[in-house]
Design a protein around this motif. Sequence first.
Motif, PDB file in Angstrom:
ATOM      1  N   ILE A 235      -0.186  -7.137  -0.437  1.00 29.06           N
ATOM      2  CA  ILE A 235       0.519  -7.368  -1.686  1.00 29.06           C
ATOM      3  C   ILE A 235       0.896  -6.026  -2.300  1.00 29.06           C
ATOM      4  CG2 ILE A 235      -1.658  -7.493  -2.990  1.00 29.06           C
ATOM      5  CD1 ILE A 235      -0.237  -9.482  -4.883  1.00 29.06           C
ATOM      6  N   VAL A 236       2.102  -5.953  -2.876  1.00 27.99           N
ATOM      7  CA  VAL A 236       2.532  -4.758  -3.584  1.00 27.99           C
ATOM      8  C   VAL A 236       3.143  -5.196  -4.909  1.00 27.99           C
ATOM      9  CG1 VAL A 236       4.777  -4.747  -2.404  1.00 27.99           C
ATOM     10  CG2 VAL A 236       3.941  -2.665  -3.484  1.00 27.99           C
ATOM     11  N   ARG A 237       2.787  -4.489  -5.966  1.00 26.46           N
ATOM     12  CA  ARG A 237       3.376  -4.782  -7.274  1.00 26.46           C
ATOM     13  C   ARG A 237       4.710  -4.056  -7.360  1.00 26.46           C
ATOM     14  NH1 ARG A 237       0.188  -4.267 -13.083  1.00 26.46           N
ATOM     15  NH2 ARG A 237       1.657  -5.554 -14.300  1.00 26.46           N
ATOM     16  N   VAL A 238       5.760  -4.819  -7.449  1.00 26.40           N
ATOM     17  CA  VAL A 238       7.107  -4.269  -7.435  1.00 26.40           C
ATOM     18  C   VAL A 238       7.535  -3.812  -8.820  1.00 26.40           C
ATOM     19  CG1 VAL A 238       9.528  -4.856  -7.032  1.00 26.40           C
ATOM     20  CG2 VAL A 238       7.779  -5.633  -5.429  1.00 26.40           C
ATOM     21  N   LEU A 239       7.241  -4.612  -9.828  1.00 25.17           N
ATOM     22  CA  LEU A 239       7.644  -4.306 -11.198  1.00 25.17           C
ATOM     23  C   LEU A 239       6.462  -4.500 -12.131  1.00 25.17           C
ATOM     24  CD1 LEU A 239      11.201  -5.806 -11.881  1.00 25.17           C
ATOM     25  CD2 LEU A 239      10.454  -3.499 -12.396  1.00 25.17           C
ATOM     26  N   ALA A 240       6.309  -3.586 -13.083  1.00 29.90           N
ATOM     27  CA  ALA A 240       5.245  -3.689 -14.082  1.00 29.90           C
ATOM     28  C   ALA A 240       5.831  -3.307 -15.428  1.00 29.90           C
ATOM     29  CB  ALA A 240       4.072  -2.785 -13.719  1.00 29.90           C
ATOM     30  N   GLU A 241       6.525  -4.253 -16.052  1.00 34.56           N
ATOM     31  CA  GLU A 241       7.113  -4.025 -17.358  1.00 34.56           C
ATOM     32  C   GLU A 241       6.481  -4.976 -18.366  1.00 34.56           C
ATOM     33  OE1 GLU A 241      11.345  -4.273 -16.881  1.00 34.56           O
ATOM     34  OE2 GLU A 241      11.421  -2.496 -15.583  1.00 34.56           O
ATOM     35  N   ARG A 242       6.725  -4.721 -19.618  1.00 31.75           N
ATOM     36  CA  ARG A 242       6.040  -5.449 -20.680  1.00 31.75           C
ATOM     37  C   ARG A 242       6.164  -6.964 -20.519  1.00 31.75           C
ATOM     38  NH1 ARG A 242       8.196  -7.192 -25.348  1.00 31.75           N
ATOM     39  NH2 ARG A 242      10.058  -5.943 -24.970  1.00 31.75           N
ATOM     40  N   ASP A 243       7.365  -7.438 -20.246  1.00 29.32           N
ATOM     41  CA  ASP A 243       7.572  -8.880 -20.145  1.00 29.32           C
ATOM     42  C   ASP A 243       8.210  -9.280 -18.813  1.00 29.32           C
ATOM     43  OD1 ASP A 243      10.002  -7.698 -20.577  1.00 29.32           O
ATOM     44  OD2 ASP A 243      10.755  -9.250 -21.924  1.00 29.32           O
ATOM     45  N   PHE A 244       8.075  -8.401 -17.817  1.00 29.23           N
ATOM     46  CA  PHE A 244       8.701  -8.680 -16.522  1.00 29.23           C
ATOM     47  C   PHE A 244       7.840  -8.051 -15.435  1.00 29.23           C
ATOM     48  CE2 PHE A 244      12.842  -8.207 -13.866  1.00 29.23           C
ATOM     49  CZ  PHE A 244      12.637  -9.458 -13.315  1.00 29.23           C
ATOM     50  N   ASN A 245       7.142  -8.888 -14.666  1.00 32.35           N
ATOM     51  CA  ASN A 245       6.232  -8.411 -13.626  1.00 32.35           C
ATOM     52  C   ASN A 245       6.508  -9.159 -12.325  1.00 32.35           C
ATOM     53  OD1 ASN A 245       3.903  -6.616 -14.968  1.00 32.35           O
ATOM     54  ND2 ASN A 245       4.548  -8.187 -16.425  1.00 32.35           N
ATOM     55  N   VAL A 246       6.535  -8.398 -11.227  1.00 30.85           N
ATOM     56  CA  VAL A 246       6.885  -8.975  -9.930  1.00 30.85           C
ATOM     57  C   VAL A 246       5.980  -8.399  -8.848  1.00 30.85           C
ATOM     58  CG1 VAL A 246       8.727  -9.350  -8.245  1.00 30.85           C
ATOM     59  CG2 VAL A 246       9.293  -9.160 -10.682  1.00 30.85           C
ATOM     60  N   TRP A 247       5.538  -9.276  -7.913  1.00 29.86           N
ATOM     61  CA  TRP A 247       4.719  -8.864  -6.780  1.00 29.86           C
ATOM     62  C   TRP A 247       5.346  -9.405  -5.500  1.00 29.86           C
ATOM     63  CZ3 TRP A 247       3.213 -10.899 -11.342  1.00 29.86           C
ATOM     64  CH2 TRP A 247       2.344 -10.139 -12.144  1.00 29.86           C
ATOM     65  N   LEU A 248       5.215  -8.635  -4.420  1.00 32.51           N
ATOM     66  CA  LEU A 248       5.671  -9.048  -3.091  1.00 32.51           C
ATOM     67  C   LEU A 248       4.446  -9.269  -2.220  1.00 32.51           C
ATOM     68  CD1 LEU A 248       7.986  -9.486  -1.020  1.00 32.51           C
ATOM     69  CD2 LEU A 248       7.896  -7.021  -0.564  1.00 32.51           C
ATOM     70  N   VAL A 249       4.356 -10.453  -1.625  1.00 31.23           N
ATOM     71  CA  VAL A 249       3.174 -10.856  -0.861  1.00 31.23           C
ATOM     72  C   VAL A 249       3.578 -11.144   0.577  1.00 31.23           C
ATOM     73  CG1 VAL A 249       1.416 -12.645  -0.603  1.00 31.23           C
ATOM     74  CG2 VAL A 249       2.028 -11.829  -2.883  1.00 31.23           C
ATOM     75  N   LEU A 250       2.721 -10.764   1.509  1.00 29.17           N
ATOM     76  CA  LEU A 250       2.955 -11.005   2.934  1.00 29.17           C
ATOM     77  C   LEU A 250       1.657 -11.504   3.559  1.00 29.17           C
ATOM     78  CD1 LEU A 250       4.742  -8.643   5.417  1.00 29.17           C
ATOM     79  CD2 LEU A 250       2.373  -9.263   5.847  1.00 29.17           C
ATOM     80  N   ALA A 251       1.739 -12.538   4.372  1.00 28.24           N
ATOM     81  CA  ALA A 251       0.547 -13.068   5.064  1.00 28.24           C
ATOM     82  C   ALA A 251       0.878 -13.268   6.534  1.00 28.24           C
ATOM     83  CB  ALA A 251       0.108 -14.386   4.435  1.00 28.24           C
ATOM     84  N   ARG A 252      -0.030 -12.791   7.426  1.00 25.29           N
ATOM     85  CA  ARG A 252       0.199 -12.847   8.875  1.00 25.29           C
ATOM     86  C   ARG A 252      -0.909 -13.624   9.562  1.00 25.29           C
ATOM     87  NH1 ARG A 252       2.690  -9.105  12.173  1.00 25.29           N
ATOM     88  NH2 ARG A 252       0.688  -8.679  13.174  1.00 25.29           N
ATOM     89  N   GLY A 253      -0.580 -14.123  10.750  1.00 25.91           N
ATOM     90  CA  GLY A 253      -1.589 -14.792  11.562  1.00 25.91           C
ATOM     91  C   GLY A 253      -2.384 -13.811  12.395  1.00 25.91           C
ATOM     92  N   ALA A 254      -1.999 -12.538  12.353  1.00 24.50           N
ATOM     93  CA  ALA A 254      -2.703 -11.461  13.035  1.00 24.50           C
ATOM     94  C   ALA A 254      -2.922 -10.344  12.018  1.00 24.50           C
ATOM     95  CB  ALA A 254      -1.866 -10.951  14.215  1.00 24.50           C
ATOM     96  N   PRO A 255      -3.778  -9.372  12.325  1.00 25.15           N
ATOM     97  CA  PRO A 255      -4.013  -8.277  11.375  1.00 25.15           C
ATOM     98  C   PRO A 255      -2.704  -7.570  11.011  1.00 25.15           C
ATOM     99  CG  PRO A 255      -5.685  -8.260  13.074  1.00 25.15           C
ATOM    100  CD  PRO A 255      -4.681  -9.271  13.513  1.00 25.15           C
ATOM    101  N   CYS A 256      -2.583  -7.182   9.764  1.00 20.01           N
ATOM    102  CA  CYS A 256      -1.397  -6.447   9.309  1.00 20.01           C
ATOM    103  C   CYS A 256      -1.402  -5.041   9.908  1.00 20.01           C
ATOM    104  CB  CYS A 256      -1.382  -6.359   7.789  1.00 20.01           C
ATOM    105  SG  CYS A 256      -1.062  -7.939   6.977  1.00 20.01           S
ATOM    106  N   ARG A 257      -0.210  -4.534  10.193  1.00 24.03           N
ATOM    107  CA  ARG A 257      -0.064  -3.226  10.803  1.00 24.03           C
ATOM    108  C   ARG A 257       0.297  -2.187   9.747  1.00 24.03           C
ATOM    109  NH1 ARG A 257       4.197  -6.206  14.579  1.00 24.03           N
ATOM    110  NH2 ARG A 257       4.867  -6.616  12.430  1.00 24.03           N
ATOM    111  N   ALA A 258       0.084  -0.942  10.101  1.00 20.38           N
ATOM    112  CA  ALA A 258       0.442   0.135   9.173  1.00 20.38           C
ATOM    113  C   ALA A 258       1.930   0.098   8.863  1.00 20.38           C
ATOM    114  CB  ALA A 258       0.056   1.485   9.772  1.00 20.38           C
ATOM    115  N   ALA A 259       2.740  -0.284   9.846  1.00 22.60           N
ATOM    116  CA  ALA A 259       4.187  -0.344   9.629  1.00 22.60           C
ATOM    117  C   ALA A 259       4.559  -1.414   8.609  1.00 22.60           C
ATOM    118  CB  ALA A 259       4.896  -0.614  10.951  1.00 22.60           C
ATOM    119  N   ASP A 260       3.782  -2.498   8.554  1.00 21.68           N
ATOM    120  CA  ASP A 260       4.049  -3.547   7.576  1.00 21.68           C
ATOM    121  C   ASP A 260       3.843  -3.024   6.153  1.00 21.68           C
ATOM    122  OD1 ASP A 260       4.479  -5.357   9.682  1.00 21.68           O
ATOM    123  OD2 ASP A 260       2.348  -5.881   9.759  1.00 21.68           O
TER     124      ASP A 260
END
Length: 365
Positions: free
Chosen positions: A123-148
């Motif tokens: 998960i990465v927090r994309v936006l952190a503003e007073r009234d506007f917050n966004v996160w990007l989430v990724l889930a894999r069936g195998a371990p996540c890679r450094a490139a991900d």
Amino acid sequence: MALASGTETDLLLPLFGAMRENPRFATFLERLRRRTEARYVALLVRQGESQDAATQTYFAGEDLHRRAQDAGIPDLFALDRAHYDSLRPGRVYAISELIDHDPLARSQRRQQMAALGLADERIVRVLAERDFNVWLVLARGAPCRAADSALLSSLAPYIAEALRTIRALDHEARQAAISLTGLARAGNGWMAFERDARLAAIGPQAAQWWEAQGHPPPRPGERLLGLPRAAERTLLAAAEAMTDDPALPPRPMLLSEEPRVEALLLPLESHGANERPLTMALFTLPRTASPEARERLQTIHALPRREAELALRLAEGLTIAEAAEAMGLTVETARNYSKRIYAKLGVSGKAQLVRLVLQGTAGMN
């Protein structure tokens, strides 16, 4: 980490075109899911400052929310708000990091993920503003890679800028819709003209009314056909002058002789380097009573149905005798009704009655 040119074409173009999609971000998220070989990719968008502000989810891949619900498993991404708000923007986290302090919760989460066929997530927090917050989430069936993780980190600022732009455009579109609705409900029409008096834009109600008068359909980029000769000269002179000098005062013109409609020409300043100044024609469309006008009078002024109907007839310009005939009443009964109407509405004559009716909700479309 810089994005490769292939990534720019594959991911950034659909990201910036997301506002034209329904659902939004569908192409971008699906391509990101394929690029990372993920089972699930999502944008979690929360707008508003209150504690109960809702989070909207845009996702690609398996509907893990529904699968978890069907399996009786708590939503894996419905963490406490404090967990999400504690993330530092731009840094990629394993969601397990958020609950490291609780061995029991960490163990339960691993079991729930395994039940859904998941091995790892980021998960990465994309936006952190007073009234506007966004996160990007990724889930894999195998371990996540450094490139991900590197890809999520690199994409974060682009996603943030795209979301800010989309939000600003949404706000402007909503404000425009509110303004147009207000003009239409108030019975006003509008047209906007270029410097050479060619039509730049026209409101839908104005276009419908213009065609209803038997004129050719108004088309942006063309002259408005059907104008009186004097009105053509007035419009051209005003459009030339007002686009050159937006400080000029409004100027009236006769837009239509039958029915008689007067328009007020006023300059519209440009708000950007690529925008041209325009001249707007604002006018009141010929009104017909709304089908709900009588009910509105009854609701606002507590008038009986027949008294409300008579008030509308008088406001339309009928005399007592004409209104009585139209309603199937005797003139004496209509007079008695009118006296009660004046008393209930607090008006002393027909002129005040007309003004009260037309300026209230009964006069709106």
